[in-house]
Design a protein around this motif. Sequence first.
Motif, short mmCIF file in Angstrom:
data_model
loop_
_atom_site.label_atom_id
_atom_site.label_comp_id
_atom_site.label_asym_id
_atom_site.label_seq_id
_atom_site.Cartn_x
_atom_site.Cartn_y
_atom_site.Cartn_z
N HIS A 1 37.42 20.71 -11.22
CA HIS A 1 38.69 20.58 -11.92
C HIS A 1 38.54 19.64 -13.12
CE1 HIS A 1 39.48 16.62 -10.19
NE2 HIS A 1 39.49 17.11 -8.95
N ILE A 2 39.58 19.54 -13.90
CA ILE A 2 39.51 18.83 -15.17
C ILE A 2 39.17 17.35 -15.00
CG2 ILE A 2 41.97 18.27 -15.29
CD1 ILE A 2 39.88 19.55 -18.25
N GLY A 3 39.57 16.76 -13.86
CA GLY A 3 39.22 15.38 -13.58
C GLY A 3 37.74 15.20 -13.32
N ASN A 4 37.16 16.10 -12.51
CA ASN A 4 35.71 16.07 -12.29
C ASN A 4 34.96 16.22 -13.61
OD1 ASN A 4 36.32 18.30 -9.54
ND2 ASN A 4 36.15 16.08 -9.43
N ILE A 5 35.43 17.16 -14.42
CA ILE A 5 34.77 17.43 -15.69
C ILE A 5 34.84 16.21 -16.60
CG2 ILE A 5 34.90 18.82 -17.80
CD1 ILE A 5 35.84 21.15 -15.96
N ARG A 6 35.98 15.54 -16.61
CA ARG A 6 36.11 14.35 -17.45
C ARG A 6 35.10 13.28 -17.05
NH1 ARG A 6 41.14 10.19 -18.56
NH2 ARG A 6 40.59 9.46 -16.48
N SER A 7 34.93 13.06 -15.75
CA SER A 7 33.95 12.07 -15.29
C SER A 7 32.54 12.48 -15.69
CB SER A 7 34.04 11.89 -13.77
OG SER A 7 35.28 11.32 -13.40
N GLY A 8 32.23 13.78 -15.54
CA GLY A 8 30.91 14.25 -15.92
C GLY A 8 30.63 14.10 -17.40
N LEU A 9 31.62 14.41 -18.22
CA LEU A 9 31.45 14.25 -19.67
C LEU A 9 31.27 12.78 -20.04
CD1 LEU A 9 34.08 16.80 -21.04
CD2 LEU A 9 31.59 17.06 -21.01
#
Length: 326
Positions: free
Chosen positions: A36-44
């Motif tokens: 989800h967008i939260g996981n993606i934000r942390s990865g970025l």
Amino acid sequence: MTAEAAADGAGAGRGAGIDARFGAGRFAPSPSGDLHIGNIRSGLMAYVRARQTGRRFLWRIEDLDRVKTGAAESQLAVFTELGVTADEEPLVQSTRRDHYAAAIDRLDAAGLVYECYCSRKDIAQAASAPHAPPGAYPGTCRNLGDAEREARRGELAEKGRQPALRLRTDNAAHSIHDELLGEVTATVDDLVLRRGDGVFAYNLTVVVDDSASGVDEVLRGDDLASSAPRQAYLAGLLGAARMGWLHVPLVLNSDGRRLAKRDGAVTYQQLRGLGWTVADVFAWMQGSLGFDDAGPRWAGIDDMVDQLDFDRLNAEPTVFVPPAGH
């Protein structure tokens, strides 16, 4: 991707390219489904932090538990579409069980491992030490005699189960320094090294893998900040180098709870299906991190590398409201 190629692609701003004197950062999702967008934000952010500090960026597939077929490939494809490529081939945990077993053997040789026969219900019902945090292991199996251990082991075997393995700690408070949160202190209880179902525990595997990969700073969601003292303690016992930490704020739903896939259109695939572009994803990242005033609108990963300033990062969580139409 080679280090030279990664350095060339790091951008001419804050990303200065990879310096071999530095270690690595990483993103380590569990392949249990779409991110989800939260996981993606942390990865970025993990990628950006690595590029800005000259570290390698590594990808780890934590597939010892809760694996959905095709999820690992899907997660990698999403980040590739967002302009992120790891500097080395992904490390796959399911291929490294012998390394985790070897780490336990080292701890056992030092007298730091014991069998635990408790169920979750047993632990929940047992009284913990007055200074211990809620859910801490109360030490029920820590000092059992040989005869009692043999009996408890047999009881589990009759049920087709085996004991868990726990680390014999000092049960004291330990602290780490976090670049965003400051000092994080937690009591380190006798944490699980291998679960009763034979699966190696998260706290062990991340320490072993980070050390083996040369990871010297971990950026991840702040819901895991309380685990950092445990992992730092275990890393010290295993002779791993000292780690840097940066726990970033979570993305929450409109009810103030941690964002989840049940909250609507929250995955990259769902948002793309509703018309979001890659540029839209990065524009949302910019606003959610509080950098709307940091130059032009972010349209891609190079903009994020150039303009994200971790010294200005807000420690407060962000609320994501899924777009209409889902």
